[in-house]
Write a protein that holds these residues in place. Structure first.
Motif, PDB file in Angstrom:
ATOM      1  N   ARG A   1       3.695   9.684  21.865  1.00 37.26           N
ATOM      2  CA  ARG A   1       3.791   8.310  21.352  1.00 37.26           C
ATOM      3  C   ARG A   1       4.944   7.554  22.025  1.00 37.26           C
ATOM      4  O   ARG A   1       4.776   6.430  22.478  1.00 37.26           O
ATOM      5  CB  ARG A   1       3.975   8.336  19.834  1.00 37.26           C
ATOM      6  N   ILE A   2       6.105   8.179  22.111  1.00 39.65           N
ATOM      7  CA  ILE A   2       7.268   7.485  22.664  1.00 39.65           C
ATOM      8  C   ILE A   2       7.154   7.322  24.177  1.00 39.65           C
ATOM      9  O   ILE A   2       7.498   6.279  24.723  1.00 39.65           O
ATOM     10  CB  ILE A   2       8.563   8.213  22.268  1.00 39.65           C
ATOM     11  N   CYS A   3       6.654   8.339  24.867  1.00 38.16           N
ATOM     12  CA  CYS A   3       6.542   8.281  26.333  1.00 38.16           C
ATOM     13  C   CYS A   3       5.469   7.314  26.816  1.00 38.16           C
ATOM     14  O   CYS A   3       5.648   6.654  27.844  1.00 38.16           O
ATOM     15  CB  CYS A   3       6.207   9.660  26.894  1.00 38.16           C
ATOM     16  N   ASN A   4       4.346   7.237  26.097  1.00 35.59           N
ATOM     17  CA  ASN A   4       3.166   6.585  26.653  1.00 35.59           C
ATOM     18  C   ASN A   4       2.644   5.367  25.894  1.00 35.59           C
ATOM     19  O   ASN A   4       1.846   4.613  26.438  1.00 35.59           O
ATOM     20  CB  ASN A   4       2.035   7.617  26.758  1.00 35.59           C
ATOM     21  N   PHE A   5       3.055   5.195  24.669  1.00 38.10           N
ATOM     22  CA  PHE A   5       2.521   4.095  23.855  1.00 38.10           C
ATOM     23  C   PHE A   5       3.655   3.316  23.202  1.00 38.10           C
ATOM     24  O   PHE A   5       3.568   2.912  22.043  1.00 38.10           O
ATOM     25  CB  PHE A   5       1.562   4.639  22.787  1.00 38.10           C
ATOM     26  N   ASN A   6       4.709   3.091  23.949  1.00 43.82           N
ATOM     27  CA  ASN A   6       5.915   2.522  23.382  1.00 43.82           C
ATOM     28  C   ASN A   6       6.729   1.856  24.487  1.00 43.82           C
ATOM     29  O   ASN A   6       6.829   2.378  25.579  1.00 43.82           O
ATOM     30  CB  ASN A   6       6.721   3.661  22.751  1.00 43.82           C
ATOM     31  N   ARG A   7       7.303   0.736  24.169  1.00 33.29           N
ATOM     32  CA  ARG A   7       8.183   0.076  25.135  1.00 33.29           C
ATOM     33  C   ARG A   7       9.553  -0.223  24.543  1.00 33.29           C
ATOM     34  O   ARG A   7      10.467  -0.567  25.279  1.00 33.29           O
ATOM     35  CB  ARG A   7       7.552  -1.234  25.608  1.00 33.29           C
ATOM     36  N   HIS A   8       9.692  -0.099  23.232  1.00 30.30           N
ATOM     37  CA  HIS A   8      10.937  -0.547  22.605  1.00 30.30           C
ATOM     38  C   HIS A   8      11.582   0.458  21.664  1.00 30.30           C
ATOM     39  O   HIS A   8      12.761   0.345  21.377  1.00 30.30           O
ATOM     40  CB  HIS A   8      10.689  -1.845  21.832  1.00 30.30           C
ATOM     41  N   TYR A   9      10.825   1.404  21.160  1.00 31.47           N
ATOM     42  CA  TYR A   9      11.348   2.286  20.123  1.00 31.47           C
ATOM     43  C   TYR A   9      11.767   3.631  20.693  1.00 31.47           C
ATOM     44  O   TYR A   9      11.536   3.925  21.859  1.00 31.47           O
ATOM     45  CB  TYR A   9      10.314   2.455  19.003  1.00 31.47           C
ATOM     46  N   ALA A  10      12.374   4.447  19.837  1.00 24.40           N
ATOM     47  CA  ALA A  10      12.926   5.715  20.290  1.00 24.40           C
ATOM     48  C   ALA A  10      12.756   6.773  19.210  1.00 24.40           C
ATOM     49  O   ALA A  10      12.470   6.454  18.062  1.00 24.40           O
ATOM     50  CB  ALA A  10      14.416   5.536  20.596  1.00 24.40           C
ATOM     51  N   GLU A  11      12.972   8.016  19.611  1.00 26.61           N
ATOM     52  CA  GLU A  11      13.118   9.055  18.608  1.00 26.61           C
ATOM     53  C   GLU A  11      14.328   8.661  17.753  1.00 26.61           C
ATOM     54  O   GLU A  11      15.148   7.855  18.184  1.00 26.61           O
ATOM     55  CB  GLU A  11      13.333  10.409  19.281  1.00 26.61           C
ATOM     56  N   TYR A  12      14.440   9.219  16.571  1.00 29.35           N
ATOM     57  CA  TYR A  12      15.545   8.804  15.710  1.00 29.35           C
ATOM     58  C   TYR A  12      16.887   9.221  16.313  1.00 29.35           C
ATOM     59  O   TYR A  12      16.990  10.204  17.043  1.00 29.35           O
ATOM     60  CB  TYR A  12      15.376   9.342  14.284  1.00 29.35           C
TER      61      TYR A  12
END
Length: 166
Positions: free
Chosen positions: A46-57
């Protein structure tokens, strides 16, 4: 101020098109199976491929015993190579130009593994104008948050937990 002035060399600037839609989000493939340090594959994808702004906690990396054990067990004259969770290409090397203790302390202070310019594999990493740090293959890695010492790349551990592909 241009991006080149804001983020001076050695940062290699990349075009926004790196993050264009591909077969699997912004990447051609999903994250590898059996990522290093037993990081969560679903979170990584999700974070690597479907995200541009968020992060792991914030602090996620500190709650990954396998990673923390490796940092503790790495001899003073050695470094850890961090690989793209999608492609397995090398992205970062740490610590370089500092101790592992300094790398972990800075990472703890900021909540994410924090790399400096000398620790970046610029052949495979690009910095976008807005500070987003990505792989040349479209993996979202994190963001550059410069401080008084220069560029500081706050990177999601799940995005650099790949296995090398040789």
């Amino acid at each position: 101020m241009s991006a080149a002035q804001k983020y001076p060399a050695p940062a290699v600037m990349g075009p926004e098109s790196i993050m264009s839609k591909k077969a699997h989000g912004t990447s051609a493939t999903p994250v590898q199976e059996n990522l290093r340090w037993k990081v969560d594959q679903e979170v990584a994808d999700r974070i690597c491929n479907f995200n541009r702004h968020y992060a792991e906690y914030s602090g996620y990396f500190q709650n990954v015993p396998e990673f923390m054990n490796q940092t503790n067990d790495t001899p003073a004259d050695k470094e850890i190579t961090f690989y793209d969770s999608n492609t397995g290409k090398p992205l970062f090397y740490a610590p370089r130009g500092r101790t592992m203790e300094q790398f972990i302390k800075e990472s703890r202070n900021h909540g994410w593994p924090s790399f400096r310019d000398d620790e970046v594999e610029w052949k495979n990493v690009r910095l976008l104008e807005n500070g987003e740090t990505v792989s040349v293959d479209g993996t979202h890695l994190g963001h550059n948050l410069p401080d008084g010492k220069g560029s500081r790349y706050c990177i999601n551990l799940v995005c650099v937990a790949g296995n090398p592909t040789n």
